[in-house]
Design an enzyme around this catalytic site. Sequence first.
Site, PDB file in Angstrom:
ATOM      1  N   GLU A   1      19.490 -15.931 -14.731  1.00 21.22           N
ATOM      2  CA  GLU A   1      20.228 -16.879 -15.500  1.00 21.22           C
ATOM      3  C   GLU A   1      20.314 -16.702 -16.877  1.00 21.22           C
ATOM      4  O   GLU A   1      21.277 -17.188 -17.669  1.00 21.22           O
ATOM      5  CB  GLU A   1      19.525 -18.399 -15.154  1.00 21.22           C
TER       6      GLU A   1
ATOM      7  N   ARG B   1       8.087  11.674  -4.435  1.00 23.58           N
ATOM      8  CA  ARG B   1       8.262  12.916  -4.988  1.00 23.58           C
ATOM      9  C   ARG B   1       9.565  13.252  -5.165  1.00 23.58           C
ATOM     10  O   ARG B   1      10.210  13.582  -6.080  1.00 23.58           O
ATOM     11  CB  ARG B   1       7.486  14.065  -4.430  1.00 23.58           C
TER      12      ARG B   1
ATOM     13  N   GLU C   1       2.608   4.222   7.581  1.00 21.12           N
ATOM     14  CA  GLU C   1       3.316   5.399   7.910  1.00 21.12           C
ATOM     15  C   GLU C   1       2.257   6.164   8.858  1.00 21.12           C
ATOM     16  O   GLU C   1       2.213   7.470   9.034  1.00 21.12           O
ATOM     17  CB  GLU C   1       3.387   6.297   6.755  1.00 21.12           C
TER      18      GLU C   1
END
Length: 349
Positions: A53, A215, A291
């Site tokens: 804002e 990476r 993962e």
Amino acid sequence: MNKHDKYIRRCIELAQNGFGTTYPNPMVGSVIVYDDKIIGEGWHKKAGEPHAEVNAIRSVKDKSLLKKATIYVSLEPCSHFGKTPPCCDLIIANEIPNVVVGTVDPNEKVAGNGIKKLIAAGANVVVGVLEDECNELNKRFFTFHQKKRPYIILKWAESLDGFLAPEKDINQDRKPIWITNTYSRQLVHKWRSEEQAILVGTQTVIDDNPKLNVRDWSGNNPVRVVLDQNNRISRDSRIFDDSVKTLVFTKSEISFSAENTTFEVIDFNQNILPQILEVLHQNQIQSIIIEGGLQTLQSFIDQNIWDEARIFIGKSIFGNGTKAPLLQKKNATKAFIQNDELINVRNYD
Ligand SMILES: NC(=O)c1ccc[n+]([C@@H]2O[C@H](COP(=O)([O-])OP(=O)(O)OC[C@H]3O[C@@H](n4cnc5c(N)ncnc54)[C@H](OP(=O)(O)O)[C@@H]3O)[C@@H](O)[C@H]2O)c1
């Protein structure tokens, strides 16, 4: 499309410019409209810097128009002093008469107080425009505040015959066997840059010696989170290189002195997931990408503590090895990255 929807959609677009850089703050966009024309726009770029804002109001050239304008904002304007002053006060001070809000801020410090303050000051306030889209935009922030844990993304790649990894050859170097193509792997690095933390299990570190950093994309490295109940991970592993903030869950105190590496003791005789999530919440971590490997992913699936799964299916055939996790693929969407299939499953409506 109605007028309010059109301008809140623009707020969402603007907000997305802050993806990955606003933590622990939400992504927020704002536009200021006069006579059905946008006269100012802004988004929140980084915690500690001006809110959407403020940037939108600053961008308006003719400030006299503010007294006749409508300010649109994808998330309720804040009403408290944080690192910056309350946005409500700025809207009130500039006498902007109309305020349209996408969704209410779930943060206990705001949670409707911004809206109340604007109404009390005499503004016309409309709340709940494209509410679902605005909630989805900040799903990490909403999960963190409402469920008191990070937003959890499960990610893995499996072979065409359903394996995470082939049978290990003990003479082989510690490195992963790639299942997906380079584009899919680059996408994973982009995903890592979007989340605040990344977690893998002990065996994955032992077998693959991963760096768990960003990476092949530019952006922030997530905090590395690993499990190591019994100190099975050797100290020369890449996750101990201290190059990135790293959190290791163990069962007893460890004397290891490094600036970026912290050991956190939890009780492995109890369910470890709630304990891990509590520590992450205390560390203000709003999102985590998990993962692997199988045991780690399957524990989150079996306890139904996850929000999204991203599964690559490559073309290789392993015949044997570590099986892929079992997950019911309801509400799944599919895409292709060259020959790799990418399945996205949402665990919420
Ligand atoms: N294709 C892919 O996307 C992908 C991704 C990652 C890994 N992988 C492969 O997956 C294989 C490793 O999978 P994995 O299932 O054997 O191992 P993992 O999940 O990486 O690690 C399992 C170990 O972590 C600890 N652990 C995990 N969850 C736990 C829980 N809920 N409670 C207590 N301890 C827990 C235990 O270690 P302690 O017994 O020491 O406590 C357990 O033996 C590797 O070969 C790797 O290459 C593939």
